[in-house]
Design a protein around this motif. Structure first.
Motif, PDB file in Angstrom:
ATOM      1  N   ASN A   1      -3.249  -9.535  -3.654  1.00  0.00           N
ATOM      2  CA  ASN A   1      -3.915  -8.512  -2.831  1.00  0.00           C
ATOM      3  C   ASN A   1      -3.521  -7.047  -3.350  1.00  0.00           C
ATOM      4  OD1 ASN A   1      -5.425 -10.010  -1.099  1.00  0.00           O
ATOM      5  ND2 ASN A   1      -3.775  -9.988   0.387  1.00  0.00           N
TER       6      ASN A   1
ATOM      7  N   GLU B   1      -6.128   0.128  -3.984  1.00  0.00           N
ATOM      8  CA  GLU B   1      -7.575   0.815  -3.722  1.00  0.00           C
ATOM      9  C   GLU B   1      -7.638   1.382  -2.445  1.00  0.00           C
ATOM     10  OE1 GLU B   1     -11.988   1.205  -4.609  1.00  0.00           O
ATOM     11  OE2 GLU B   1     -10.158   0.803  -5.684  1.00  0.00           O
ATOM     12  N   LYS B   2      -6.881   0.848  -1.330  1.00  0.00           N
ATOM     13  CA  LYS B   2      -6.748   1.582  -0.036  1.00  0.00           C
ATOM     14  C   LYS B   2      -5.649   2.981  -0.291  1.00  0.00           C
ATOM     15  CE  LYS B   2      -6.841  -2.488   2.712  1.00  0.00           C
ATOM     16  NZ  LYS B   2      -5.807  -3.335   3.865  1.00  0.00           N
ATOM     17  N   ALA B   3      -4.916   2.934  -0.924  1.00  0.00           N
ATOM     18  CA  ALA B   3      -4.022   3.902  -1.324  1.00  0.00           C
ATOM     19  C   ALA B   3      -4.739   5.084  -2.136  1.00  0.00           C
ATOM     20  CB  ALA B   3      -2.656   3.601  -1.974  1.00  0.00           C
TER      21      ALA B   3
ATOM     22  N   HIS C   1      -8.073   5.889  -2.097  1.00  0.00           N
ATOM     23  CA  HIS C   1      -8.976   6.426  -1.023  1.00  0.00           C
ATOM     24  C   HIS C   1      -8.264   7.158  -0.122  1.00  0.00           C
ATOM     25  CE1 HIS C   1     -12.580   4.452  -2.238  1.00  0.00           C
ATOM     26  NE2 HIS C   1     -11.927   3.192  -2.203  1.00  0.00           N
ATOM     27  N   ARG C   2      -7.039   7.135   0.308  1.00  0.00           N
ATOM     28  CA  ARG C   2      -6.226   7.924   1.268  1.00  0.00           C
ATOM     29  C   ARG C   2      -5.822   9.080   0.372  1.00  0.00           C
ATOM     30  NH1 ARG C   2      -1.042   4.790   3.110  1.00  0.00           N
ATOM     31  NH2 ARG C   2      -0.645   6.946   3.833  1.00  0.00           N
TER      32      ARG C   2
ATOM     33  N   GLU D   1       0.844  -1.476  -0.113  1.00  0.00           N
ATOM     34  CA  GLU D   1       0.014  -0.099   0.133  1.00  0.00           C
ATOM     35  C   GLU D   1       0.702   1.169  -0.027  1.00  0.00           C
ATOM     36  OE1 GLU D   1      -3.208   2.507   2.687  1.00  0.00           O
ATOM     37  OE2 GLU D   1      -2.765   0.305   3.306  1.00  0.00           O
TER      38      GLU D   1
ATOM     39  N   GLU E   1      -6.337  -4.565  -3.870  1.00  0.00           N
ATOM     40  CA  GLU E   1      -7.018  -4.094  -2.529  1.00  0.00           C
ATOM     41  C   GLU E   1      -5.953  -3.074  -1.922  1.00  0.00           C
ATOM     42  OE1 GLU E   1      -7.685  -5.775   2.173  1.00  0.00           O
ATOM     43  OE2 GLU E   1      -7.849  -7.277   0.126  1.00  0.00           O
ATOM     44  N   ASN E   2      -4.584  -3.323  -2.129  1.00  0.00           N
ATOM     45  CA  ASN E   2      -3.613  -2.253  -1.239  1.00  0.00           C
ATOM     46  C   ASN E   2      -3.937  -1.092  -2.167  1.00  0.00           C
ATOM     47  OD1 ASN E   2      -3.015  -4.024   0.425  1.00  0.00           O
ATOM     48  ND2 ASN E   2      -0.881  -4.686  -0.409  1.00  0.00           N
TER      49      ASN E   2
ATOM     50  N   TYR F   1       0.694   4.263  -2.492  1.00  0.00           N
ATOM     51  CA  TYR F   1       0.177   5.623  -2.044  1.00  0.00           C
ATOM     52  C   TYR F   1       1.308   6.517  -2.519  1.00  0.00           C
ATOM     53  CZ  TYR F   1      -0.463   9.542   0.914  1.00  0.00           C
ATOM     54  OH  TYR F   1      -0.429  10.901   1.466  1.00  0.00           O
TER      55      TYR F   1
END
Length: 157
Positions: free
Chosen positions: A122, A128-130, A132-133, A94, A125-126, A98
């Motif tokens: 994954n 996608e989290k980045a 959103h941040r 992530e 998913e990682n 990011y």
């Protein structure tokens, strides 16, 4: 438009034509994918595609599957797989995702990430989290992530 490994871009003016189109139509956004897409350097250069690299471990040594400017011969890895030797693989972290998305967004770019199938890794998913941040920090930018549902060339297309 098609790409020939021996001759490069063919039809419609070749690579120069592609670069001109890229500058006019895609100047405000960048594309990111992961190294499983196996895209040729010519495509990465023409479309300014950024790569998030997957990693693997063999004989207790970790390798990056893609490094800009490094010709990574994977023949030894494939031979190890045929011999059923242990090779561990690692998804994109992530933090790496990011950092790349943040860097591009800070430059005023919108970002489109097209990643390998979330069923295989994954990585999606990682990322996608980045996404959103970074979106929280730059709410006016367009940041999108797409699960290609494929790997290798299926993802790259």
């Amino acid at each position: 438009m098609c790409y020939d490994n021996q001759k490069g871009w063919k039809k419609n003016g070749g690579a120069d034509f592609e670069r001109k189109i890229r500058r006019k139509t895609m100047e405000n956004f960048e594309i990111i994918t992961d190294s499983s897409a196996n895209l040729q350097k010519a495509l990465l250069d023409i479309y300014h595609i950024h790569i998030l690299t997957l990693r693997f471990s063999r004989d207790k040594k970790e390798y990056r599957s893609y490094e800009e400017g490094v010709d990574r011969a994977l023949d030894e890895v494939y031979e190890s797989l045929r011999k059923k030797e242990k090779i561990e693989t690692f998804c994109v972290e992530e933090k790496e995702a990011y950092d790349k998305i943040y860097e591009l967004t800070k430059q005023g770019k919108d970002v489109l990430y097209i990643g390998m199938s979330s069923a295989m890794s994954n990585t999606y998913e990682n990322v996608e989290k980045a996404v959103h941040r970074v979106q929280k920090e730059f709410p006016d930018r367009k940041l999108k992530s797409v699960d290609s549902l494929g790997v290798a060339l299926g993802e790259g297309l």
